[in-house]
Design an enzyme around this catalytic site. Sequence first.
Site, PDB file in Angstrom:
ATOM      1  N   ASP A   1       0.839  -1.118   0.156  1.00 54.12           N
ATOM      2  CA  ASP A   1      -0.008  -0.090  -0.198  1.00 54.12           C
ATOM      3  C   ASP A   1       0.651   1.241   0.098  1.00 54.12           C
ATOM      4  O   ASP A   1       0.464   2.314   0.473  1.00 54.12           O
ATOM      5  CB  ASP A   1      -0.961  -0.080   1.177  1.00 54.12           C
TER       6      ASP A   1
ATOM      7  N   GLN B   1       2.288  -6.104  -2.874  1.00 56.19           N
ATOM      8  CA  GLN B   1       2.923  -6.212  -1.523  1.00 56.19           C
ATOM      9  C   GLN B   1       4.176  -5.286  -1.305  1.00 56.19           C
ATOM     10  O   GLN B   1       4.272  -4.436  -1.889  1.00 56.19           O
ATOM     11  CB  GLN B   1       3.138  -7.555  -1.156  1.00 56.19           C
TER      12      GLN B   1
ATOM     13  N   GLY C   1      -4.293  -4.776  -3.487  1.00 60.08           N
ATOM     14  CA  GLY C   1      -5.275  -3.839  -3.984  1.00 60.08           C
ATOM     15  C   GLY C   1      -4.692  -2.598  -4.388  1.00 60.08           C
ATOM     16  O   GLY C   1      -4.053  -1.849  -3.572  1.00 60.08           O
ATOM     17  N   HIS C   2      -4.835  -2.138  -5.620  1.00 60.53           N
ATOM     18  CA  HIS C   2      -4.138  -0.838  -6.339  1.00 60.53           C
ATOM     19  C   HIS C   2      -4.952   0.168  -6.634  1.00 60.53           C
ATOM     20  O   HIS C   2      -5.860  -0.068  -7.572  1.00 60.53           O
ATOM     21  CB  HIS C   2      -2.971  -1.479  -7.361  1.00 60.53           C
TER      22      HIS C   2
ATOM     23  N   LYS D   1       2.016   1.829  -5.244  1.00 69.77           N
ATOM     24  CA  LYS D   1       2.562   1.205  -6.292  1.00 69.77           C
ATOM     25  C   LYS D   1       1.683   1.407  -7.647  1.00 69.77           C
ATOM     26  O   LYS D   1       2.080   1.560  -8.661  1.00 69.77           O
ATOM     27  CB  LYS D   1       2.878  -0.270  -5.975  1.00 69.77           C
TER      28      LYS D   1
HETATM   29  P1  GDP Z   1      -0.439   0.069  -3.540  1.00 69.53           P
HETATM   30  O1  GDP Z   1      -1.159  -1.263  -2.870  1.00 69.53           O
HETATM   31  O2  GDP Z   1       0.997   0.119  -3.244  1.00 69.53           O
HETATM   32  O3  GDP Z   1      -0.931   0.359  -5.049  1.00 69.53           O
HETATM   33  O4  GDP Z   1      -1.292   1.178  -2.837  1.00 69.53           O
HETATM   34  P2  GDP Z   1      -2.962   1.653  -2.722  1.00 69.53           P
HETATM   35  O5  GDP Z   1      -3.555   2.029  -3.670  1.00 69.53           O
HETATM   36  O6  GDP Z   1      -3.523   0.443  -1.925  1.00 69.53           O
HETATM   37  O7  GDP Z   1      -2.711   2.518  -1.382  1.00 69.53           O
HETATM   38  C1  GDP Z   1      -2.285   3.868  -1.659  1.00 69.53           C
HETATM   39  C2  GDP Z   1      -3.291   5.026  -1.479  1.00 69.53           C
HETATM   40  O8  GDP Z   1      -2.794   6.215  -1.476  1.00 69.53           O
HETATM   41  C3  GDP Z   1      -4.341   5.032  -2.820  1.00 69.53           C
HETATM   42  O9  GDP Z   1      -5.647   5.357  -2.248  1.00 69.53           O
HETATM   43  C4  GDP Z   1      -3.667   5.998  -3.598  1.00 69.53           C
HETATM   44  O10 GDP Z   1      -4.547   6.910  -4.249  1.00 69.53           O
HETATM   45  C5  GDP Z   1      -2.815   7.030  -2.532  1.00 69.53           C
HETATM   46  N1  GDP Z   1      -1.702   7.574  -3.069  1.00 69.53           N
HETATM   47  C6  GDP Z   1      -0.834   7.092  -3.667  1.00 69.53           C
HETATM   48  N2  GDP Z   1      -0.036   8.143  -3.863  1.00 69.53           N
HETATM   49  C7  GDP Z   1      -0.300   9.107  -3.306  1.00 69.53           C
HETATM   50  C8  GDP Z   1       0.123  10.547  -2.832  1.00 69.53           C
HETATM   51  O11 GDP Z   1       1.476  11.118  -3.358  1.00 69.53           O
HETATM   52  N3  GDP Z   1      -0.733  11.393  -2.160  1.00 69.53           N
HETATM   53  C9  GDP Z   1      -1.892  10.929  -1.602  1.00 69.53           C
HETATM   54  N4  GDP Z   1      -2.475  11.731  -0.784  1.00 69.53           N
HETATM   55  N5  GDP Z   1      -2.535   9.739  -1.878  1.00 69.53           N
HETATM   56  C10 GDP Z   1      -1.755   8.988  -2.611  1.00 69.53           C
HETATM   57  P1  IMO Z   2      -0.690  -4.323  -2.016  1.00 76.68           P
HETATM   58  O1  IMO Z   2      -0.227  -4.854  -3.385  1.00 76.68           O
HETATM   59  C1  IMO Z   2      -0.819  -4.495   2.373  1.00 76.68           C
HETATM   60  C2  IMO Z   2      -0.826  -8.689   3.969  1.00 76.68           C
HETATM   61  C3  IMO Z   2      -2.015  -9.070   4.705  1.00 76.68           C
HETATM   62  C4  IMO Z   2      -1.311  -9.857   5.730  1.00 76.68           C
HETATM   63  C5  IMO Z   2      -0.413 -10.490   5.144  1.00 76.68           C
HETATM   64  C6  IMO Z   2      -0.772 -11.883   4.503  1.00 76.68           C
HETATM   65  O2  IMO Z   2      -2.162  -3.540  -2.274  1.00 76.68           O
HETATM   66  O3  IMO Z   2       0.339  -3.532  -1.715  1.00 76.68           O
HETATM   67  P2  IMO Z   2      -2.235 -12.914   2.580  1.00 76.68           P
HETATM   68  O4  IMO Z   2      -3.712 -12.552   2.340  1.00 76.68           O
HETATM   69  O5  IMO Z   2      -1.385 -12.296   1.429  1.00 76.68           O
HETATM   70  O6  IMO Z   2      -1.954 -14.254   2.975  1.00 76.68           O
HETATM   71  O7  IMO Z   2      -1.868 -11.893   3.966  1.00 76.68           O
HETATM   72  O8  IMO Z   2      -0.081  -9.616   4.019  1.00 76.68           O
HETATM   73  N1  IMO Z   2      -0.934  -8.254   2.615  1.00 76.68           N
HETATM   74  C7  IMO Z   2      -0.978  -6.805   2.123  1.00 76.68           C
HETATM   75  N2  IMO Z   2      -0.912  -5.801   2.912  1.00 76.68           N
HETATM   76  N3  IMO Z   2      -0.987  -4.552   0.948  1.00 76.68           N
HETATM   77  C8  IMO Z   2      -1.110  -5.933   0.062  1.00 76.68           C
HETATM   78  O9  IMO Z   2      -0.919  -5.767  -1.100  1.00 76.68           O
HETATM   79  C9  IMO Z   2      -1.001  -6.875   0.906  1.00 76.68           C
HETATM   80  N4  IMO Z   2      -1.203  -8.458   0.448  1.00 76.68           N
HETATM   81  C10 IMO Z   2      -1.093  -9.207   1.527  1.00 76.68           C
HETATM   82  O10 IMO Z   2      -2.731  -8.022   5.533  1.00 76.68           O
HETATM   83  O11 IMO Z   2      -0.760  -9.025   6.897  1.00 76.68           O
HETATM   84 MG    MG Z   3      -2.577  -1.929  -1.770  1.00 77.00          MG
END
Ligand code: GDP
Ligand code: IMO
Ligand code: MG
Length: 429
Positions: A18, A227, A45-46, A21
């Site tokens: 999170d 991750q 979740g992206h 990416k």
């Molecule tokens: P990922 O799993 O690494 O793709 O990240 P996620 O999408 O799960 O979580 C990142 C969150 O931060 C998302 O809601 C993005 O829209 C948001 N985000 C990404 N970069 C920035 C930033 O520079 N500033 C802010 N405020 N939000 C951001």
């Molecule tokens: P992205 O790609 C954040 C965490 C889960 C748990 C551990 C194992 O969005 O960054 P699993 O379901 O894989 O067996 O869970 O890994 N986890 C993540 N945390 N972002 C993710 O993906 C994750 N994918 C798995 O919360 O602690």
């Molecule tokens: Mg994510």
Amino acid sequence: MSKKSSKITTIIGTQWGDEGKGKITDFFAGEADYVVRFHGGNNAGHTVIVDGDTYKLHLIPSGVLYSHPLSVIGNGVVIDPSALIKEIKYLQEKGVDPNLKVSDRAHVILPYHIEMDIALTKHQGELAAGSTKRGIAPVYGDKMYRHGIRMIDLLEPEVFKDKLEKAFSFNMTLIKAFGHTSDLNKNDIFNKYIEFGKFLKPYISDVSVDLYSSYKSGSSILFEGAQGISLDVDHGVYPHTTSSNTLAGHISSGTGITFRKIDRVIGVTKAYLSRVGQSPLPTELEGDESITLRDKGGEYGTTTGRPRRVGWLDLVQVRQAVRTNGLSEIALTKLDILSGFEELPICHSYKVGDKIIKEMPASLSDFRKSKPVYETLEGWGDITSDMIKEGFDALPLTLRNYVKYIEGQIDCKITIISVGPQRHETIIR
Ligand code: GDP
Ligand code: IMO
Ligand code: MG
């Protein structure tokens, strides 16, 4: 620096997932010919925001929102077909028809994997990772036990039937031994998954061969990691990890293409820290400060909606990500969320008993005892749209000092600064 400066670029998480990416992948994807996922499943979740529209992706690479690049799901990914079909339909409803290929060798998540995930998490108690309950550990387990089911099997009913026989009885025996009741029915699963196979058939192919020949003919490929380093099954905080390797090094085995050189390996680092799930977390914030940071940063899981635990930036963790991924650079995200904090502690080392350590310990008891050693830097105020237009040098001095301090500690350049969730809120340094 030009966005199209190399043929192979990789986006990798350097913390607990999170980090942003999806946003950074989307930023580069417009100039790629292929955008490829190589591990993980719909535990990821992206989030990508384009023209004010929010897209939440779990399996399909974040390049799908452009018409040009082909989206590829490699063999290292584990696929829940119902989740994949749901995602294809979700995108189609939003007017995006995915240009997608899925590896015939990718392993399939079945309903008993999800029940096993729940049973395992309960059984493991304190030692669990607090999984996303998507069946990830059990499906990778079955792959290693060698009774897993692959996408190609869904197109071959006779093979699928035989394999399902073995895998179903194995998993149901364990689920029941854990004291869980289950009303799963093997024939129902068989019929349902054959239908999934029919729907997905046009997307399934030998993507390794396609990628290899495209690479040879000069196409550009963007790999999208899921991750982050601390969730890597070998290098992360085991056993509080996911069940795949999350490192750039996993690209070859997770896609079946080999190459001599990855030109850019971009680590994505959030300017602070968040984590969903269970493990010690040395820089974790508690009380009001944690609520402020969580709410300001919108730190609720994209996949499960769980509130993310939050903390100050931990450079012990990022240092390991730089080394193990061979990062060429870092994209530092969510700096805007730190606006308004007067002081910003950054953890550069851990204190374990009398010892100061700079690298992640393998010992779980050392990690549990690790106390963060902080350098506290001065905060900054609002980041304006004029500053974003003018570039890095127009950003507040204290923010630039924050960036430079990190670079000094981890020996890696920060070349991309993200100060908002939208495409244009990105500064190339
Ligand atoms: P990922 O799993 O690494 O793709 O990240 P996620 O999408 O799960 O979580 C990142 C969150 O931060 C998302 O809601 C993005 O829209 C948001 N985000 C990404 N970069 C920035 C930033 O520079 N500033 C802010 N405020 N939000 C951001
Ligand atoms: P992205 O790609 C954040 C965490 C889960 C748990 C551990 C194992 O969005 O960054 P699993 O379901 O894989 O067996 O869970 O890994 N986890 C993540 N945390 N972002 C993710 O993906 C994750 N994918 C798995 O919360 O602690
Ligand atoms: Mg994510």
